[in-house]
Design a protein around this motif. Structure first.
Motif, PDB file in Angstrom:
ATOM      1  N   THR A  18       0.818  -1.207   0.000  1.00  0.00           N
ATOM      2  CA  THR A  18       0.000   0.000   0.000  1.00  0.00           C
ATOM      3  C   THR A  18       0.858   1.266   0.000  1.00  0.00           C
ATOM      4  OG1 THR A  18      -0.182  -0.114   2.415  1.00  0.00           O
ATOM      5  CG2 THR A  18      -1.942  -1.124   1.125  1.00  0.00           C
ATOM      6  N   ARG A  19       0.315   2.299  -0.599  1.00  0.00           N
ATOM      7  CA  ARG A  19       0.923   3.614  -0.654  1.00  0.00           C
ATOM      8  C   ARG A  19      -0.162   4.640  -0.333  1.00  0.00           C
ATOM      9  NH1 ARG A  19       4.339   0.422  -0.809  1.00  0.00           N
ATOM     10  NH2 ARG A  19       6.147   0.260  -2.195  1.00  0.00           N
ATOM     11  N   HIS A  20       0.220   5.912  -0.207  1.00  0.00           N
ATOM     12  CA  HIS A  20      -0.800   6.936   0.036  1.00  0.00           C
ATOM     13  C   HIS A  20      -0.460   8.216  -0.709  1.00  0.00           C
ATOM     14  CE1 HIS A  20       2.153   8.384   3.037  1.00  0.00           C
ATOM     15  NE2 HIS A  20       1.601   9.567   2.794  1.00  0.00           N
ATOM     16  N   LEU A  21      -1.518   9.002  -0.951  1.00  0.00           N
ATOM     17  CA  LEU A  21      -1.398  10.332  -1.538  1.00  0.00           C
ATOM     18  C   LEU A  21      -2.142  11.316  -0.646  1.00  0.00           C
ATOM     19  CD1 LEU A  21      -2.203   9.445  -5.249  1.00  0.00           C
ATOM     20  CD2 LEU A  21      -0.016  10.324  -4.445  1.00  0.00           C
ATOM     21  N   VAL A  22      -1.533  12.463  -0.371  1.00  0.00           N
ATOM     22  CA  VAL A  22      -2.226  13.539   0.331  1.00  0.00           C
ATOM     23  C   VAL A  22      -2.970  14.355  -0.718  1.00  0.00           C
ATOM     24  CG1 VAL A  22      -1.973  15.577   1.773  1.00  0.00           C
ATOM     25  CG2 VAL A  22      -0.515  13.579   2.174  1.00  0.00           C
ATOM     26  N   VAL A  23      -4.299  14.400  -0.594  1.00  0.00           N
ATOM     27  CA  VAL A  23      -5.143  15.039  -1.605  1.00  0.00           C
ATOM     28  C   VAL A  23      -5.856  16.235  -0.984  1.00  0.00           C
ATOM     29  CG1 VAL A  23      -6.970  14.675  -3.293  1.00  0.00           C
ATOM     30  CG2 VAL A  23      -5.485  12.768  -2.630  1.00  0.00           C
ATOM     31  N   ARG A  24      -5.826  17.361  -1.670  1.00  0.00           N
ATOM     32  CA  ARG A  24      -6.468  18.590  -1.199  1.00  0.00           C
ATOM     33  C   ARG A  24      -7.804  18.795  -1.905  1.00  0.00           C
ATOM     34  NH1 ARG A  24      -3.591  19.899   3.437  1.00  0.00           N
ATOM     35  NH2 ARG A  24      -1.386  19.420   3.044  1.00  0.00           N
ATOM     36  N   ASN A  25      -8.462  19.883  -1.562  1.00  0.00           N
ATOM     37  CA  ASN A  25      -9.779  20.179  -2.097  1.00  0.00           C
ATOM     38  C   ASN A  25      -9.764  20.296  -3.629  1.00  0.00           C
ATOM     39  OD1 ASN A  25     -12.581  20.916  -1.787  1.00  0.00           O
ATOM     40  ND2 ASN A  25     -11.999  23.019  -2.302  1.00  0.00           N
ATOM     41  N   GLU A  26     -10.745  19.644  -4.255  1.00  0.00           N
ATOM     42  CA  GLU A  26     -10.965  19.698  -5.700  1.00  0.00           C
ATOM     43  C   GLU A  26      -9.791  19.133  -6.494  1.00  0.00           C
ATOM     44  OE1 GLU A  26     -12.334  23.612  -6.754  1.00  0.00           O
ATOM     45  OE2 GLU A  26     -14.138  23.443  -5.527  1.00  0.00           O
ATOM     46  N   GLN A  27      -9.166  18.103  -5.932  1.00  0.00           N
ATOM     47  CA  GLN A  27      -8.149  17.353  -6.653  1.00  0.00           C
ATOM     48  C   GLN A  27      -8.667  15.938  -6.902  1.00  0.00           C
ATOM     49  OE1 GLN A  27      -4.533  17.601  -4.298  1.00  0.00           O
ATOM     50  NE2 GLN A  27      -4.112  19.692  -4.976  1.00  0.00           N
ATOM     51  N   ALA A  28      -8.161  15.315  -7.969  1.00  0.00           N
ATOM     52  CA  ALA A  28      -8.637  13.993  -8.370  1.00  0.00           C
ATOM     53  C   ALA A  28      -7.487  12.990  -8.377  1.00  0.00           C
ATOM     54  CB  ALA A  28      -9.282  14.059  -9.754  1.00  0.00           C
ATOM     55  N   VAL A  29      -7.853  11.709  -8.222  1.00  0.00           N
ATOM     56  CA  VAL A  29      -6.880  10.624  -8.203  1.00  0.00           C
ATOM     57  C   VAL A  29      -7.294   9.565  -9.216  1.00  0.00           C
ATOM     58  CG1 VAL A  29      -5.789   8.814  -6.836  1.00  0.00           C
ATOM     59  CG2 VAL A  29      -6.345  11.002  -5.774  1.00  0.00           C
ATOM     60  N   ILE A  30      -6.357   9.151 -10.068  1.00  0.00           N
ATOM     61  CA  ILE A  30      -6.574   8.048 -10.999  1.00  0.00           C
ATOM     62  C   ILE A  30      -6.245   6.753 -10.274  1.00  0.00           C
ATOM     63  CG2 ILE A  30      -5.835   7.007 -13.177  1.00  0.00           C
ATOM     64  CD1 ILE A  30      -5.003   9.869 -14.055  1.00  0.00           C
TER      65      ILE A  30
END
Length: 287
Positions: free
Chosen positions: A235-247
Motif C-alpha cells: 500500500t501507498r498513500h497520496l495527500v489530496v487537497r480540495n478539488e483534486q482527483a486521483v486516478i
C-alpha cells in the motif's frame, strides 16, 4: 490535453512520493475560464473540468483524439460542483444547478458550458470513456419531477451506508449506471460523508474489471484526504487537497480517510457495469 500512460504495480511499489503524485494525482483541476482535460491510457478515461466565467467554453476533441468532435467516439458524464450554469448540447440548453449531472451520448457534436453568475461560476467535473454505441443524452437531478430529457435519481440509488461509530456514515448517490441512466460503459456517482465520519470505503476493495477516478471536494483549505492505493500488500498513500482527483488503476485498492468529512465523485469505466463486482480485502490482510 495532458497525457498520462498506464503503470505497472511492479513498478509503482518503487515510486517516490513525487512520482506517485505525478502519475496518479490531478492537481489544479478547476481553472477559471478554462477547460482542462487529462487523458489516461488506463482504460482510455478522460478526466477534466470546465469552469466558464464571462463567456461560454466549447468542448473540442483536440489533436489527441484524432476525431472531428469530442463525442464522435466517446460518451461524457458531467457533475456540477459549483454555481448554477448551463450545458448546451447540439442546440438544446440544459440548466444545470450545483449537484446536478448530465450524461451526454456518443454522436453529440456541439457541447458548450456557461455560468449563470461569473462571480460564482459553475464547476463542471467531466469523465469521458470510449463508447461503441449511442445512448440518450439526459439531465440528471438529485430530486424534483421527471420531464422530457430529465432523469431524477431513484430512491433505490440513494444508498445510506456505514455508521458514525465506524467513522464511515455516508450517502451514495448513483447518477449514471444501469437502471438509472443508460450508458455504454461509464458509471458515475457522488458520495457525501456525514459530519464526524472520515472513511469513504472500508474495508477496502479492488475491482479488477474496472478502473476508477476519485474527485475529492467540500474540503476547507487546511484540510486533506489521505488516499490509499497500491496492491493490498504494497500500500501507498497520496495527500489530496480540495478539488483534486486521483486516478485509480484496476489493480489498486482505493480508500481514503480525511482530516474531516468531505464529498467525493467516483467515475468507473472498464469491462462491466456491475456496481457490486468488487474483490474485497480484509483489514487484516493490508500491509
Amino acid at each position: 490535453m495532458e497525457l498520462r500512460t498506464a503503470a505497472s504495480p511492479k513498478d509503482v511499489k518503487f515510486y517516490t512520493t513525487e512520482r506517485l503524485r505525478q502519475e496518479f494525482l490531478i492537481e489544479d483541476l478547476f481553472r477559471a475560464g478554462e477547460i482542462k482535460l487529462v487523458y489516461s491510457h488506463i482504460d482510455r478515461i478522460i478526466t477534466g473540468s470546465a469552469v466558464p466565467t464571462d463567456s461560454p467554453l466549447v468542448l473540442t476533441a483536440g489533436d489527441e483524439l484524432r476525431a472531428q468532435y469530442f463525442c464522435e467516439r466517446r460518451e461524457l458524464g458531467v457533475i456540477n460542483i459549483g454555481g448554477n450554469g448551463t450545458i448546451t448540447v447540439d442546440g438544446r440548453v440544459y440548466p444545470v444547478r450545483g449537484r446536478d449531472g448530465m450524461y451526454i451520448g456518443r454522436g453529440s457534436r456541439e457541447i458548450s458550458f456557461t455560468s449563470e453568475d461569473a462571480s460564482r461560476p459553475a464547476k463542471f467535473y467531466l469523465n469521458s470513456a470510449p463508447a461503441h454505441r449511442a445512448c440518450p443524452t439526459v439531465l440528471i437531478k438529485p430530486d424534483g419531477e421527471p420531464e422530457d430529457g430529465v432523469v431524477i435519481i431513484k430512491p433505490e440509488n440513494k444508498v445510506e451506508l456505514g455508521t458514525l461509530e465506524e467513522s464511515n456514515h455516508r450517502t451514495i448517490n448513483k447518477y449514471i449506471l444501469p437502471g438509472q441512466v443508460e450508458s455504454c460503459q461509464l458509471e458515475m456517482g457522488m458520495t457525501k460523508l456525514e459530519p464526524g465520519s472520515v472513511w469513504n470505503t472500508m474495508p477496502c476493495h479492488t475491482h479488477d474489471r474496472r478502473m476508477e477516478v476519485y474527485l475529492y471536494f467540500d474540503l476547507p483549505e487546511d484540510a486533506f484526504v489521505m488516499h490509499y492505493m497500491g496492491e493490498p500488500q504494497e500500500t501507498r498513500h497520496l495527500v489530496v487537497r480540495n478539488e483534486q482527483a486521483v486516478i485509480s488503476p484496476s489493480w489498486s485498492i482505493h480508500a481514503g480517510s480525511g482530516s474531516r468529512a468531505y464529498t467525493f465523485i467516483w467515475g468507473m469505466v472498464g469491462e462491466n457495469q456491475d456496481f457490486d463486482d468488487m474483490d474485497n480485502v480484509d483489514n487484516k490482510d493490508l500491509l
